[in-house]
Design an enzyme around this catalytic site. Structure first.
Site, PDB file in Angstrom:
ATOM      1  N   ASN A  52       0.834  -1.220   0.000  1.00 13.85           N
ATOM      2  CA  ASN A  52       0.000   0.000   0.000  1.00 13.85           C
ATOM      3  C   ASN A  52       0.868   1.268   0.000  1.00 13.85           C
ATOM      4  O   ASN A  52       0.351   2.372   0.086  1.00 13.85           O
ATOM      5  CB  ASN A  52      -0.972   0.015   1.192  1.00 13.85           C
ATOM      6  CG  ASN A  52      -0.257   0.184   2.516  1.00 13.85           C
ATOM      7  OD1 ASN A  52       0.972   0.240   2.579  1.00 13.85           O
ATOM      8  ND2 ASN A  52      -1.030   0.274   3.587  1.00 13.85           N
ATOM      9  N   PHE A  96       4.681  -9.667   4.939  1.00 16.15           N
ATOM     10  CA  PHE A  96       5.470  -8.631   5.613  1.00 16.15           C
ATOM     11  C   PHE A  96       4.601  -7.443   6.036  1.00 16.15           C
ATOM     12  O   PHE A  96       4.947  -6.745   6.981  1.00 16.15           O
ATOM     13  CB  PHE A  96       6.524  -8.036   4.664  1.00 16.15           C
ATOM     14  CG  PHE A  96       7.656  -8.936   4.298  1.00 16.15           C
ATOM     15  CD1 PHE A  96       8.681  -9.198   5.196  1.00 16.15           C
ATOM     16  CD2 PHE A  96       7.716  -9.510   3.036  1.00 16.15           C
ATOM     17  CE1 PHE A  96       9.744 -10.010   4.841  1.00 16.15           C
ATOM     18  CE2 PHE A  96       8.780 -10.324   2.675  1.00 16.15           C
ATOM     19  CZ  PHE A  96       9.792 -10.570   3.579  1.00 16.15           C
ATOM     20  N   SER A 112       9.059 -10.961  15.153  1.00 11.82           N
ATOM     21  CA  SER A 112      10.119 -10.145  15.738  1.00 11.82           C
ATOM     22  C   SER A 112      10.624 -10.744  17.040  1.00 11.82           C
ATOM     23  O   SER A 112       9.868 -11.379  17.790  1.00 11.82           O
ATOM     24  CB  SER A 112       9.541  -8.754  16.016  1.00 11.82           C
ATOM     25  OG  SER A 112      10.399  -8.041  16.866  1.00 11.82           O
ATOM     26  N   TYR A 165       3.134  -2.446  19.207  1.00 10.29           N
ATOM     27  CA  TYR A 165       3.772  -3.141  18.085  1.00 10.29           C
ATOM     28  C   TYR A 165       4.152  -4.568  18.486  1.00 10.29           C
ATOM     29  O   TYR A 165       3.825  -5.540  17.805  1.00 10.29           O
ATOM     30  CB  TYR A 165       5.017  -2.374  17.614  1.00 10.29           C
ATOM     31  CG  TYR A 165       5.912  -3.231  16.759  1.00 10.29           C
ATOM     32  CD1 TYR A 165       5.563  -3.517  15.446  1.00 10.29           C
ATOM     33  CD2 TYR A 165       7.082  -3.807  17.276  1.00 10.29           C
ATOM     34  CE1 TYR A 165       6.361  -4.358  14.672  1.00 10.29           C
ATOM     35  CE2 TYR A 165       7.878  -4.642  16.514  1.00 10.29           C
ATOM     36  CZ  TYR A 165       7.516  -4.909  15.210  1.00 10.29           C
ATOM     37  OH  TYR A 165       8.286  -5.749  14.453  1.00 10.29           O
ATOM     38  N   LYS A 195       2.601  -8.390  17.232  1.00 11.93           N
ATOM     39  CA  LYS A 195       3.338  -9.544  16.705  1.00 11.93           C
ATOM     40  C   LYS A 195       3.004 -10.804  17.505  1.00 11.93           C
ATOM     41  O   LYS A 195       2.848 -11.885  16.950  1.00 11.93           O
ATOM     42  CB  LYS A 195       4.851  -9.281  16.722  1.00 11.93           C
ATOM     43  CG  LYS A 195       5.300  -8.261  15.696  1.00 11.93           C
ATOM     44  CD  LYS A 195       5.122  -8.750  14.258  1.00 11.93           C
ATOM     45  CE  LYS A 195       5.348  -7.685  13.224  1.00 11.93           C
ATOM     46  NZ  LYS A 195       4.941  -8.047  11.857  1.00 11.93           N
ATOM     47  N   TYR A 207      12.687 -11.887  13.603  1.00 15.24           N
ATOM     48  CA  TYR A 207      13.861 -11.105  13.217  1.00 15.24           C
ATOM     49  C   TYR A 207      14.495 -10.467  14.432  1.00 15.24           C
ATOM     50  O   TYR A 207      13.805  -9.908  15.281  1.00 15.24           O
ATOM     51  CB  TYR A 207      13.486  -9.938  12.281  1.00 15.24           C
ATOM     52  CG  TYR A 207      12.640 -10.273  11.094  1.00 15.24           C
ATOM     53  CD1 TYR A 207      12.615 -11.547  10.530  1.00 15.24           C
ATOM     54  CD2 TYR A 207      11.856  -9.285  10.499  1.00 15.24           C
ATOM     55  CE1 TYR A 207      11.838 -11.822   9.423  1.00 15.24           C
ATOM     56  CE2 TYR A 207      11.082  -9.550   9.392  1.00 15.24           C
ATOM     57  CZ  TYR A 207      11.060 -10.831   8.866  1.00 15.24           C
ATOM     58  OH  TYR A 207      10.284 -11.088   7.765  1.00 15.24           O
ATOM     59  N   ILE A 212      23.583   8.096  22.136  1.00 11.86           N
ATOM     60  CA  ILE A 212      23.541   6.701  22.610  1.00 11.86           C
ATOM     61  C   ILE A 212      22.609   6.658  23.814  1.00 11.86           C
ATOM     62  O   ILE A 212      22.836   7.353  24.811  1.00 11.86           O
ATOM     63  CB  ILE A 212      24.952   6.187  22.962  1.00 11.86           C
ATOM     64  CG1 ILE A 212      25.793   6.100  21.673  1.00 11.86           C
ATOM     65  CG2 ILE A 212      24.876   4.835  23.670  1.00 11.86           C
ATOM     66  CD1 ILE A 212      27.172   5.481  21.836  1.00 11.86           C
ATOM     67  N   GLY A 268      11.609   1.418  27.618  1.00  8.94           N
ATOM     68  CA  GLY A 268      11.171   0.205  26.912  1.00  8.94           C
ATOM     69  C   GLY A 268      12.297  -0.628  26.338  1.00  8.94           C
ATOM     70  O   GLY A 268      12.062  -1.759  25.901  1.00  8.94           O
TER      71      GLY A 268
HETATM   72  N1  UDP Z   1      19.881   3.420  19.893  1.00  6.47           N
HETATM   73  C1  UDP Z   1      20.650   4.501  20.283  1.00  6.47           C
HETATM   74  N2  UDP Z   1      20.495   5.679  19.633  1.00  6.47           N
HETATM   75  C2  UDP Z   1      19.604   5.851  18.605  1.00  6.47           C
HETATM   76  C3  UDP Z   1      18.818   4.726  18.200  1.00  6.47           C
HETATM   77  C4  UDP Z   1      18.974   3.531  18.881  1.00  6.47           C
HETATM   78  O1  UDP Z   1      21.459   4.407  21.211  1.00  6.47           O
HETATM   79  O2  UDP Z   1      19.494   6.941  18.060  1.00  6.47           O
HETATM   80  C5  UDP Z   1      20.025   2.136  20.598  1.00  6.47           C
HETATM   81  C6  UDP Z   1      18.751   1.645  21.254  1.00  6.47           C
HETATM   82  O3  UDP Z   1      18.569   2.255  22.513  1.00  6.47           O
HETATM   83  C7  UDP Z   1      19.030   0.147  21.312  1.00  6.47           C
HETATM   84  C8  UDP Z   1      19.871  -0.119  20.065  1.00  6.47           C
HETATM   85  O4  UDP Z   1      20.383   1.152  19.658  1.00  6.47           O
HETATM   86  O5  UDP Z   1      19.810  -0.131  22.430  1.00  6.47           O
HETATM   87  C9  UDP Z   1      19.063  -0.690  18.915  1.00  6.47           C
HETATM   88  O6  UDP Z   1      17.916   0.110  18.744  1.00  6.47           O
HETATM   89  P1  UDP Z   1      16.961  -0.020  17.475  1.00  6.47           P
HETATM   90  O7  UDP Z   1      15.871   1.003  17.640  1.00  6.47           O
HETATM   91  O8  UDP Z   1      17.781   0.060  16.223  1.00  6.47           O
HETATM   92  O9  UDP Z   1      16.397  -1.503  17.564  1.00  6.47           O
HETATM   93  P2  UDP Z   1      15.549  -2.259  18.714  1.00  6.47           P
HETATM   94  O10 UDP Z   1      16.477  -3.310  19.228  1.00  6.47           O
HETATM   95  O11 UDP Z   1      15.149  -1.273  19.737  1.00  6.47           O
HETATM   96  O12 UDP Z   1      14.411  -2.833  17.976  1.00  6.47           O
END
Ligand code: UDP
Length: 341
Positions: free
Chosen positions: A33, A81, A125, A150, A154, A178, A218, A296
Site C-alpha cells: 500500500n 510482511f 520479531s 507493536y 506480533k 527477526y 547513545i 522500553g
Molecule cells: N539506539 C541509540 N540511539 C539511537 C537509536 C537507537 O542508542 O538513536 C540504541 C537503542 O537504545 C538500542 C539499540 O540502539 O539499544 C538498537 O535500537 P533499534 O531502535 O535500532 O532496535 P531495537 O532493538 O530497539 O528494535
C-alpha cells in the site's frame, strides 16, 4: 516455477526478499500500500532484476481488493510482511497498529483458506521475547508481556497463526523472528527509505554521518554490559531475506507445521561497538553523545540461531562490517539521488 505473493514486497525487508526469490526461481508478486515506501524501490528492483515484478497497490486490510489479486494471480505461497513497525509510534497510536497488523493478517489467512493455499512465511520479531533470562535466546523461551502495541501485535499474530494452523492442518507456517536487520543491498539500488526521524540505530548513524542529523545520542551507558551500552543481534538484510526463501523451501517438505525460527547473526554487539565499527570501516566522522536510557529498551538480546541453521539449512554470510559498509553506501546513494532530483 512457483508464484509467491509478497505482501509489503516494496518495503525494506520485502524488496530484498523479492530479489532472493528471483535468484531461487520463484516468481514474486508484490502487494503493497506504499505507506512506508515509494517508487524508488520499484526502480531499484527493476534495475537489479532486469524486469518489473507484478505489482498491486493494494492495502491488505481490504478484503475485496486482495481477493481480486488472489483470483488473478493464484499464488502458490504467501510471505506476509505488510505491517506497521515503529515501536514508539505504536505506543502513541495503538489502534492504528492493532487494526492494521492484525486485520491484514486475518484477511491474508482467510484468502489463503478460500484459495486453498497452504504455505505461509510470517514476519515476526524478537520483541516477543522481551528481556530473556537466558542468552542467547532460543525459540523455546516463553514470550514475555509485550512492552509496546507493536510487540503485542506480533505476539497476537503469532497466536492467530498458531490457532489457524491447529484448526486447519493443511495450513503450514514459518514464524520468522527477526533480530535487528540492518544494511542494504550491496548495489545500493534498494534499502530502507528514510521517512521522518529514524528510530533505529543504523539509519540514525548514517544520517548523522552524512550531516542530516547533528549528532547521534547513545541511549544509556549504564547498563550491566561490558561497555555499559545495550547489546543487540544485528543481521544484514540480505541474509535475512535469504532465510525467507529457505523457509519456503522448508515448508514445501512439511505437513501440518507451525514453527518459529530466530533469524539473527547469533552474535551480540553493543551500541558502542556498532558506532566504533561504523567509524572504522567507513572512515567516517560521527559526532556522538551519551544520553539517558530509552524507555522500553531491553538491556541485551541475541539469538541462538541453531534451529534455523539446521532445519532451514540457512546461515548468515555477511558480517557487521559488511552491513555497515552497505548501509553507508545506501545513504550516499540516497544523497546523490536527492541532489539529482
Ligand atoms: N539506539 C541509540 N540511539 C539511537 C537509536 C537507537 O542508542 O538513536 C540504541 C537503542 O537504545 C538500542 C539499540 O540502539 O539499544 C538498537 O535500537 P533499534 O531502535 O535500532 O532496535 P531495537 O532493538 O530497539 O528494535
Amino acid at each position: 516455477m512457483k508464484k509467491v505473493l509478497v505482501t509489503g514486497g516494496a518495503g525494506y525487508i520485502g524488496s530484498h526478499t523479492v530479489i532472493e526469490l528471483c535468484n531461487d526461481d520463484f516468481i514474486p508478486v508484490i502487494v503493497d500500500n506504499f505507506s512506508n515506501t515509494d517508487d524508488r524501490i520499484l526502480d531499484g528492483l527493476h534495475q537489479l532484476l532486469g524486469y518489473s515484478p507484478e505489482l498491486y497497490r493494494v492495502d491488505c486490510t481490504d478484503y475485496n481488493a486482495l481477493k481480486a489479486v488472489f483470483s488473478t494471480e493464484r499464488p502458490d505461497a504467501v510471505i506476509h510482511f505488510a505491517a506497521f513497525k515503529a515501536v514508539g509510534e505504536s505506543t502513541a497510536l495503538p489502534l492504528k497498529y492493532y487494526s492494521n497488523n492484525i486485520e491484514s493478517l486475518l484477511v491474508v489467512l482467510r484468502l489463503m483458506e478460500e484459495f486453498n493455499i497452504s504455505d505461509l512465511v510470517f514476519s515476526s520479531s524478537c520483541t516477543v521475547y522481551g528481556q530473556p533470562e537466558k542468552l542467547p535466546v532460543d525459540e523455546s523461551c516463553p514470550p514475555q508481556p509485550a512492552t509496546s502495541p507493536y510487540g503485542y501485535s506480533k505476539q497476537v499474530c503469532e497466536r492467530i497463526i498458531t490457532d489457524a494452523c491447529a484448526a486447519r492442518p493443511a495450513l503450514k507456517c514459518a514464524l520468522l523472528r527477526y533480530f535487528n536487520p540492518i544494511g542494504a543491498h550491496p548495489s545500493a539500488l534498494i534499502g530502507e527509505l528514510p521517512f521522518g526521524i529514524p528510530n533505529n540505530l543504523v539509519p540514525y548513524i548514517t544520517q548523522t554521518a552524512i550531516g542530516i542529523r547533528s549528532q547521534l545520542t547513545i541511549h544509556g551507558s549504564d547498563y550491566q554490559t561490558p561497555d555499559g551500552t545495550c547489546i543487540r543481534d544485528y543481521i544484514h538484510v540480505c541474509d535475512l531475506a535469504s532465510a525467507h526463501v529457505k523457509a519456503l523451501r522448508w515448508l514445501e517438505n512439511q505437513s501440518a507445521v507451525c514453527e518459529a525460527f530466530n533469524l539473527g547473526q547469533g552474535l551480540g554487539n553493543s551500541v558502542k561497538e556498532v558506532v566504533d565499527t561504523f567509524v572504522r570501516v567507513n572512515e567516517s566522522a560521527l559526532p556522538v553523545v551519551m544520553g539517558p536510557r530509552r524507555p522500553g529498551d531491553v538491556e541485551q538480546v541475541w539469538a541462538d540461531v541453531s534451529k534455523a541453521n539446521e532445519q532451514l539449512q540457512w546461515k548468515t554470510e555477511r558480517s557487521l562490517e559488511q552491513a555497515l559498509k552497505d548501509a553507508w553506501k545506501w545513504e550516499k546513494h540516497l544523497q546523490q539521488a536527492g541532489v539529482k532530483s
